[in-house]
Design a protein around this motif. Structure first.
Motif, PDB file in Angstrom:
ATOM      1  N   VAL A  70      93.704 -32.576  18.673  1.00 40.97           N
ATOM      2  CA  VAL A  70      92.728 -33.342  19.453  1.00 40.97           C
ATOM      3  C   VAL A  70      92.309 -32.548  20.683  1.00 40.97           C
ATOM      4  N   VAL A  71      91.021 -32.562  20.984  1.00 39.36           N
ATOM      5  CA  VAL A  71      90.469 -31.946  22.197  1.00 39.36           C
ATOM      6  C   VAL A  71      89.854 -33.060  23.037  1.00 39.36           C
ATOM      7  N   THR A  72      90.080 -33.036  24.346  1.00 39.14           N
ATOM      8  CA  THR A  72      89.432 -33.989  25.251  1.00 39.14           C
ATOM      9  C   THR A  72      88.441 -33.237  26.128  1.00 39.14           C
ATOM     10  N   VAL A  73      87.224 -33.765  26.225  1.00 45.23           N
ATOM     11  CA  VAL A  73      86.144 -33.107  26.967  1.00 45.23           C
ATOM     12  C   VAL A  73      85.611 -34.082  28.021  1.00 45.23           C
ATOM     13  N   PRO A  74      85.485 -33.632  29.292  1.00 45.70           N
ATOM     14  CA  PRO A  74      84.968 -34.514  30.345  1.00 45.70           C
ATOM     15  C   PRO A  74      83.539 -34.964  30.067  1.00 45.70           C
ATOM     16  N   LEU A  75      83.215 -36.140  30.585  1.00 49.78           N
ATOM     17  CA  LEU A  75      81.859 -36.669  30.477  1.00 49.78           C
ATOM     18  C   LEU A  75      81.021 -36.245  31.668  1.00 49.78           C
ATOM     19  N   ARG A  76      79.793 -35.904  31.403  1.00 54.04           N
ATOM     20  CA  ARG A  76      78.898 -35.429  32.456  1.00 54.04           C
ATOM     21  C   ARG A  76      78.647 -36.506  33.504  1.00 54.04           C
ATOM     22  N   GLN A  77      78.618 -37.774  33.106  1.00 51.77           N
ATOM     23  CA  GLN A  77      78.287 -38.860  34.036  1.00 51.77           C
ATOM     24  C   GLN A  77      79.500 -39.420  34.775  1.00 51.77           C
ATOM     25  N   ARG A  78      80.635 -38.726  34.734  1.00 51.83           N
ATOM     26  CA  ARG A  78      81.835 -39.104  35.491  1.00 51.83           C
ATOM     27  C   ARG A  78      82.218 -40.571  35.231  1.00 51.83           C
ATOM     28  N   VAL A  79      82.558 -40.852  34.015  1.00 53.56           N
ATOM     29  CA  VAL A  79      83.008 -42.193  33.633  1.00 53.56           C
ATOM     30  C   VAL A  79      84.415 -42.418  34.173  1.00 53.56           C
ATOM     31  N   ARG A  80      84.592 -43.503  34.910  1.00 59.50           N
ATOM     32  CA  ARG A  80      85.897 -43.813  35.490  1.00 59.50           C
ATOM     33  C   ARG A  80      86.196 -45.297  35.331  1.00 59.50           C
ATOM     34  N   ARG A  81      87.485 -45.595  35.227  1.00 51.36           N
ATOM     35  CA  ARG A  81      87.899 -46.988  35.281  1.00 51.36           C
ATOM     36  C   ARG A  81      88.707 -47.203  36.559  1.00 51.36           C
ATOM     37  N   HIS A  82      88.549 -48.365  37.155  1.00 47.75           N
ATOM     38  CA  HIS A  82      89.253 -48.722  38.387  1.00 47.75           C
ATOM     39  C   HIS A  82      90.540 -49.451  37.994  1.00 47.75           C
ATOM     40  N   VAL A  83      91.662 -48.942  38.457  1.00 48.44           N
ATOM     41  CA  VAL A  83      92.959 -49.557  38.168  1.00 48.44           C
ATOM     42  C   VAL A  83      93.455 -50.213  39.459  1.00 48.44           C
ATOM     43  N   TYR A  84      93.782 -51.481  39.382  1.00 47.55           N
ATOM     44  CA  TYR A  84      94.237 -52.187  40.573  1.00 47.55           C
ATOM     45  C   TYR A  84      95.283 -53.225  40.205  1.00 47.55           C
ATOM     46  N   VAL A  85      95.967 -53.738  41.221  1.00 43.67           N
ATOM     47  CA  VAL A  85      97.008 -54.732  41.017  1.00 43.67           C
ATOM     48  C   VAL A  85      96.567 -56.037  41.663  1.00 43.67           C
TER      49      VAL A  85
END
Length: 300
Positions: free
Chosen positions: A258-273
Motif C-alpha cells: 500500500v502507498v499513501t499519497v497526500p491530498l493537494r487540498q489538505r484534507v484534515r479531520r478535527h479530533v476532540y474530546v
C-alpha cells in the motif's frame, strides 16, 4: 425517602428503553434491574412499568418519576464534581470511549500516563464511533468521548456538552503500489473518478463525509467495499480491491503493498474530546483532557 440507586436504575431504563439495555448500561444483571424497579414501585406506591409485548414500558407515573430522576442524578453529579474539585484530587472512576483509530493512536499513551500520575483513578476505556459515544456521554454512561468531524463537515453537538481540541489529523489516499497515481507527490480527489472506493458503513459519519466530499468535486463515487476499521480498509487496498481515505492517526503499520499519497487540498479531520458541562470541574476530567492532548502532541 427515594433510593438513589433505584432512581438510577429507572433513569437507565428510560434512557435505554429496555431492561436488558439498562442492565448493560449499568453493568448489572437484568434480574437486578427488575428487583430494583420492583422495590422502587413499592416505595412510591404506584405502578411504574407496564407490559409492552415481550418488553416493558413506563407508565405515566414512571415517566414522571424518570424525569425527576434525571434531574436529581444530574444534581448529584454536579455536587460530586464540586466536592472533587474542592478536594483537588484525581480520584474515582473515569469511563472513556474513542473511535477505533483514536483508541489505537491515543489511548495507550494517555491511559498509561494517567495511571502513572494518578494511581487512585480507576480507568475504563472502549472503542465506539461518535454516533454511539456522544449519546453515551449525554446519558452519563461515559465520562468522556474522543470524537471527530471533518474540515468541511462539522458535527453538531447536543446542548450540555463541552469540548476540547486534541489534534488536527491529516488524511491521505491509500492505493495499491501499482496504482497509476502511486508515484505522485500529491493527488486530487477528482483524479479517482474511475476508482472503486473502500469506505465505512452506510450511515456512518465518515462515510457520509466521503460521499459529500467526492460529490462536491464532481465525482459520483463507486463503492466497492465497506469496512468499519481502518486497518481492514488498508488490507483490502493491499489486495488491489480499491482505494480509501487514510488518516494518519492510528494508521501504522501500513501494509507493504500500500502507498499513501497526500491530498493537494489538505484534507484534515478535527479530533476532540467531549464531556458533560456539569462535570467540568472534576479534576479527573481535566487530567484526562490534559493526557489526551499530550498524546495528540506525541503523534501530531
Amino acid at each position: 425517602m427515594l433510593n438513589l440507586e433505584r432512581l438510577r436504575t429507572l433513569d437507565a431504563l428510560a434512557r435505554h428503553g429496555s431492561v436488558s439495555g439498562a442492565a448493560e448500561g449499568l453493568h448489572i444483571t437484568t434480574s437486578a434491574v427488575s428487583q430494583q424497579l420492583s422495590k422502587l414501585e413499592r416505595e412510591v406506591g404506584q405502578q411504574l412499568l407496564a407490559k409492552n409485548g415481550r418488553g416493558v414500558r413506563l407508565t405515566d407515573a414512571g415517566r414522571l418519576l424518570a424525569e425527576h430522576a434525571a434531574r436529581i442524578l444530574s444534581q448529584v453529579e454536579l455536587a460530586q464534581s464540586d466536592l472533587e474539585a474542592q478536594r483537588g484530587q484525581v480520584v474515582g472512576e473515569l469511563r472513556l470511549a474513542a473511535f477505533p483509530t483514536a483508541a489505537r493512536g491515543l489511548f495507550p499513551h494517555a491511559v498509561t500516563a494517567l495511571r502513572e500520575r494518578h494511581p487512585a483513578l480507576r480507568l475504563h476505556s472502549c472503542e465506539l464511533e461518535p454516533e454511539q459515544s456522544i449519546p453515551g456521554v449525554v446519558r452519563g454512561d461515559l465520562d468522556l468521548a474522543v470524537v471527530l468531524d471533518w474540515y468541511n463537515k462539522p458535527m453538531a453537538l447536543p446542548d450540555g456538552l463541552v469540548k476540547a481540541s486534541i489534534l488536527e489529523d491529516p488524511a491521505e489516499v491509500a492505493m495499491p503500489v501499482d496504482h497509476r497515481l502511486a508515484e505522485r507527490a500529491e493527488v486530487d480527489l477528482a483524479e479517482f473518478a474511475g476508482d472503486e472506493w473502500i469506505t465505512w458503513g452506510e450511515g456512518e459519519f465518515c462515510h457520509e463525509w466521503l460521499m459529500f466530499t467526492l460529490r462536491s468535486k464532481g465525482v459520483e463515487p463507486i463503492i466497492g467495499h465497506r469496512a468499519a476499521e481502518n486497518h481492514t480498509q488498508l488490507a483490502l487496498v493491499a489486495a488491489g480491491l480499491g482505494v480509501c481515505v487514510a488518516p494518519v492517526l492510528g494508521r501504522r503499520p501500513v501494509p507493504a503493498r500500500v502507498v499513501t499519497v497526500p491530498l493537494r487540498q489538505r484534507v484534515r479531520r478535527h479530533v476532540y474530546v467531549v464531556w458533560r458541562a456539569d462535570a467540568d470541574r472534576r479534576p479527573s476530567i481535566r487530567a484526562a483532557v490534559q493526557a489526551l492532548r499530550a498524546a495528540g502532541e506525541s503523534v501530531g
